[in-house]
Design a protein around this motif. Structure first.
Motif, short mmCIF file in Angstrom:
data_model
loop_
_atom_site.label_atom_id
_atom_site.label_comp_id
_atom_site.label_asym_id
_atom_site.label_seq_id
_atom_site.Cartn_x
_atom_site.Cartn_y
_atom_site.Cartn_z
N GLY A 93 0.82 -1.20 0.00
CA GLY A 93 0.00 0.00 0.00
C GLY A 93 0.85 1.25 0.00
N PHE A 94 0.40 2.28 -0.71
CA PHE A 94 1.16 3.53 -0.82
C PHE A 94 0.22 4.63 -1.28
N ALA A 95 0.74 5.84 -1.34
CA ALA A 95 -0.04 7.00 -1.76
C ALA A 95 0.79 7.86 -2.70
N ALA A 96 0.10 8.62 -3.53
CA ALA A 96 0.74 9.63 -4.37
C ALA A 96 0.14 10.98 -4.01
N VAL A 97 1.01 11.96 -3.69
CA VAL A 97 0.58 13.32 -3.36
C VAL A 97 1.04 14.23 -4.50
N PHE A 98 0.12 15.01 -5.05
CA PHE A 98 0.39 15.76 -6.27
C PHE A 98 0.65 17.24 -6.01
N ASP A 156 -11.48 13.67 -14.26
CA ASP A 156 -11.65 12.36 -13.64
C ASP A 156 -11.99 12.53 -12.17
N ARG A 157 -12.73 11.58 -11.64
CA ARG A 157 -13.07 11.59 -10.22
C ARG A 157 -12.96 10.16 -9.69
N PHE A 158 -11.73 9.72 -9.46
CA PHE A 158 -11.50 8.37 -8.97
C PHE A 158 -11.87 8.28 -7.49
N SER A 159 -12.42 7.16 -7.10
CA SER A 159 -12.93 7.00 -5.74
C SER A 159 -11.83 6.96 -4.69
N ASN A 160 -10.62 6.61 -5.08
CA ASN A 160 -9.51 6.55 -4.11
C ASN A 160 -8.61 7.77 -4.19
N CYS A 161 -9.13 8.87 -4.76
CA CYS A 161 -8.36 10.11 -4.87
C CYS A 161 -9.13 11.26 -4.22
N GLY A 182 -12.06 21.01 -6.20
CA GLY A 182 -12.55 21.46 -7.49
C GLY A 182 -12.03 20.56 -8.59
N ASP A 183 -11.39 21.14 -9.58
CA ASP A 183 -10.82 20.37 -10.70
C ASP A 183 -9.35 20.04 -10.49
N HIS A 184 -8.86 20.20 -9.29
CA HIS A 184 -7.45 19.93 -9.01
C HIS A 184 -7.30 18.62 -8.26
N LEU A 185 -6.42 17.77 -8.76
CA LEU A 185 -6.11 16.49 -8.12
C LEU A 185 -5.13 16.72 -6.99
N LEU A 186 -5.46 16.18 -5.80
CA LEU A 186 -4.63 16.39 -4.62
C LEU A 186 -3.80 15.16 -4.27
N SER A 187 -4.45 14.02 -4.14
CA SER A 187 -3.74 12.82 -3.74
C SER A 187 -4.54 11.59 -4.12
N CYS A 188 -3.87 10.44 -4.18
CA CYS A 188 -4.52 9.15 -4.41
C CYS A 188 -3.89 8.12 -3.50
N GLN A 189 -4.69 7.20 -2.97
CA GLN A 189 -4.20 6.11 -2.14
C GLN A 189 -4.44 4.78 -2.86
N SER A 226 -13.63 13.16 -2.10
CA SER A 226 -13.27 11.94 -2.82
C SER A 226 -14.07 11.86 -4.11
N GLY A 227 -13.51 11.22 -5.11
CA GLY A 227 -14.22 11.06 -6.36
C GLY A 227 -15.32 10.02 -6.25
N GLY A 228 -16.33 10.13 -7.12
CA GLY A 228 -17.43 9.18 -7.11
C GLY A 228 -17.35 8.18 -8.24
N GLY A 229 -16.23 8.17 -8.96
CA GLY A 229 -16.10 7.28 -10.10
C GLY A 229 -15.42 5.98 -9.75
N PRO A 230 -14.86 5.31 -10.73
CA PRO A 230 -14.16 4.05 -10.48
C PRO A 230 -12.86 4.28 -9.74
N LYS A 231 -12.25 3.20 -9.30
CA LYS A 231 -11.00 3.27 -8.56
C LYS A 231 -9.84 3.37 -9.55
N LEU A 232 -8.87 4.24 -9.25
CA LEU A 232 -7.66 4.32 -10.05
C LEU A 232 -6.70 3.23 -9.60
N THR A 233 -6.29 2.37 -10.51
CA THR A 233 -5.35 1.29 -10.18
C THR A 233 -4.14 1.40 -11.08
N LEU A 234 -3.00 0.98 -10.56
CA LEU A 234 -1.77 1.00 -11.33
C LEU A 234 -1.50 -0.34 -12.00
#
Length: 519
Positions: free
Chosen positions: A199-204, A214-219, A223-230, A288-296
């Motif tokens: 497990g890890f996180a990305a901070v933007f 995009d509005r990923f559920s794990n991010c 507003g329209d700015h991406l902050l972080s994803c787990q 948090s986003g209401g869309g699908p989960k972002l996966t790597l």
């Protein structure tokens, strides 16, 4: 390593300002000082980590005879806390360190100008594990300070002992887009340590102009700015994971220019250390986003067996440069004032400038320098009673020079108030306001790309009358010391933005985001 080493700094200086008051520890009465000491996760056998005590207030303050007490008795024998900046310290008992600050601790205003939030920092201490520490050990460090005049306060942070892992970001890449255009960037991370990352996180850190739909559920988003994803995926030793992110440039992006974005990878525990204070501090809510989960990548999902911390920071980030094509300029237009009064009256001149666009001027960078300066020449027969704290009187003149915010949004008005006493009524006494004025600073203070320099100057006119004063065209955004109003401008467009994700002490981009800008 380009300039990124200056961007990812522990203990933001406002940084900032990781700066909105809503995103920092709550401050009480005017004289109250609120401390903050960030949580930490330590790897067994590592060199540990450094921490500063941050002090917040809602007025400028200078503390004398400051001493700081670190009580880690709940982890006695498991960790040590030692001075790291040469300060003189004593150990009155096992598990307690008391350090005297060698100089006064001054609390300076955090950006944006006029934020009303002030912060000071004490000398660093280093926290390390002992040979008896074991993965899973956990306890508290109670940090308190005392200063002359009875000033005091305390804060309790959490310290955990975990596994040491080592994350590395993917290569930096270059892209191109016009204002309003879309582009896709890679997001890649590798495990270069000797233990599986669980497990890890990305901070933007994204420039104001970089947006996402995009509005990923794990991010988390502002507003329209991406902050972080787990992510809960595992990264085996020697392997990496990757995906892509879809971004677009705002239509008001300045062009031609280079925009940039970065992502720092950290373990889940390190991310928790950074963000656990948010709710207690009353941080403005990120969504948090209401869309699908972002996966790597597809990987088995497992529970964390132990807390982990990155023991090899320094290359745990990736970044992108976006060459903005085409032409999209900025017109800064000066705003003067018309004043009336009798001899002895004190009147208010609301002056400044408006960014007529069509582009936003974003000078948020590691150079600590405002994109433009405004000169305010007092009309004859008047004297200044009160001026913005950021303005300086030029020697031998009646002219004040004032720095702007770092981010000048298209369509916004930036004004400040000068309180002037009318010493003598002179018919049509004229002063002036000049945006893009020269200053004694490395760049000269002049924004050379102004598309309409003819409107860079406006008059301040004083005449006899019943008293009062008016600005010369300010709109709903007038008032204060060059404020910006409106919604947050992203994760790191000010400490407030950072604290949507981060703790009040901060973590990211002290140099990049610590000058005059708004959250």
């Amino acid at each position: 390593m380009l300039k990124q080493s200056t961007r990812w700094l522990a203990a933001v200086g406002a940084a900032g300002a990781l700066v909105a008051a809503a995103a920092t520890p709550a401050v009480g009465a005017a004289a109250a000082i609120e401390p903050y000491f960030q949580d930490a996760t330590l790897a067994v056998g590592s060199t540990g980590t450094t921490r500063n005590l941050f002090l917040y207030a809602d007025e400028p303050t200078s503390l004398t005879d400051v001493s700081v007490r670190y009580d880690y008795r709940s982890l006695a024998g498991k960790i040590t806390v030692a001075p790291d900046d040469g300060q003189k310290c004593t150990t009155p008992e096992s598990g307690v360190l008391v350090c005297a600050e060698p100089q006064d601790v001054s609390l300076y205003e955090l950006p944006p100008l006029g934020s009303g939030l002030y912060r000071g920092v004490t000398k660093r201490v280093r926290i390390t594990t002992t040979d008896d520490a074991k993965v899973g050990d956990s306890g508290d460090v109670a940090v308190s300070f005392q200063a002359a005049g009875g000033r005091q306060g305390s804060y309790t942070s959490r310290v955990r002992v975990g596994e040491g892992v080592d994350l590395a970001g993917g290569p930096f890449t270059e892209h191109a887009s016009k204002p309003g255009g879309k582009f896709t960037v890679p997001l890649a991370v590798a495990n270069v340590g000797d233990k599986v990352v669980k497990g890890f996180a990305a901070v933007f850190d994204l420039d104001y102009s970089i947006r996402t739909r995009d509005r990923f559920s794990n991010c988390l988003y502002s507003g329209d700015h991406l902050l972080s994803c787990q992510f809960d995926e595992e990264i085996p030793v020697g392997e990496g994971l990757a995906t892509t992110l879809d971004f677009e440039l705002a239509k008001d992006t300045y062009a031609p220019s280079n925009q940039s974005g970065y992502a720092q990878f950290m373990t889940t525990a390190d991310f928790e250390d950074l963000t656990r204070v948010r709710e207690a501090a009353g941080a403005r809510a990120a969504t948090s986003g209401g869309g699908p989960k972002l996966t790597l990548a597809e990987a088995p999902s497992r529970m964390r067996q132990a807390d982990q911390t990155d023991v090899g920071p320094g290359y745990d980030y990736t970044g992108w440069t976006i060459k903005t094509t085409g032409k999209n300029g900025v017109d800064l237009a000066a705003i003067g004032a018309t004043l009336k009064g009798r001899a002895g009256d004190v009147v208010t001149a609301t002056v400044g400038f408006r960014n007529n666009g069509p582009a936003t001027l974003d000078a948020v960078n590691e150079d600590f320098e405002a994109p433009t300066h405004t000169a305010v020449e007092l009309p004859p027969g008047t004297s200044a009673v009160e001026v913005p704290a950021t303005c300086e009187l030029q020697q031998g003149t009646r002219t004040y020079v004032c720095p702007s915010e770092m981010l000048l949004v298209a369509g916004k008005t930036y004004t400040m108030e000068f309180r002037l006493r009318i010493d003598k009524v002179i018919a049509n006494a004229r002063g002036a306001v000049q945006v893009n004025a020269p200053c004694e600073c490395p760049s000269g203070g002049i924004f050379t790309g102004d598309t309409k320099p003819a409107n860079d100057k406006a008059p301040i006119v004083v005449n006899a009358g019943p008293g009062g004063g008016a600005g010369g065209g300010g709109g709903e955004d007038d008032g204060g010391a060059l404020p910006i109003t409106g919604s947050p401008v992203g994760l790191l467009a000010g400490l407030g933005g950072l604290l949507l994700v981060a703790g009040a002490g901060g973590y990211l981009l002290a140099r990049r985001r610590s000058a005059r800008f708004v959250a």
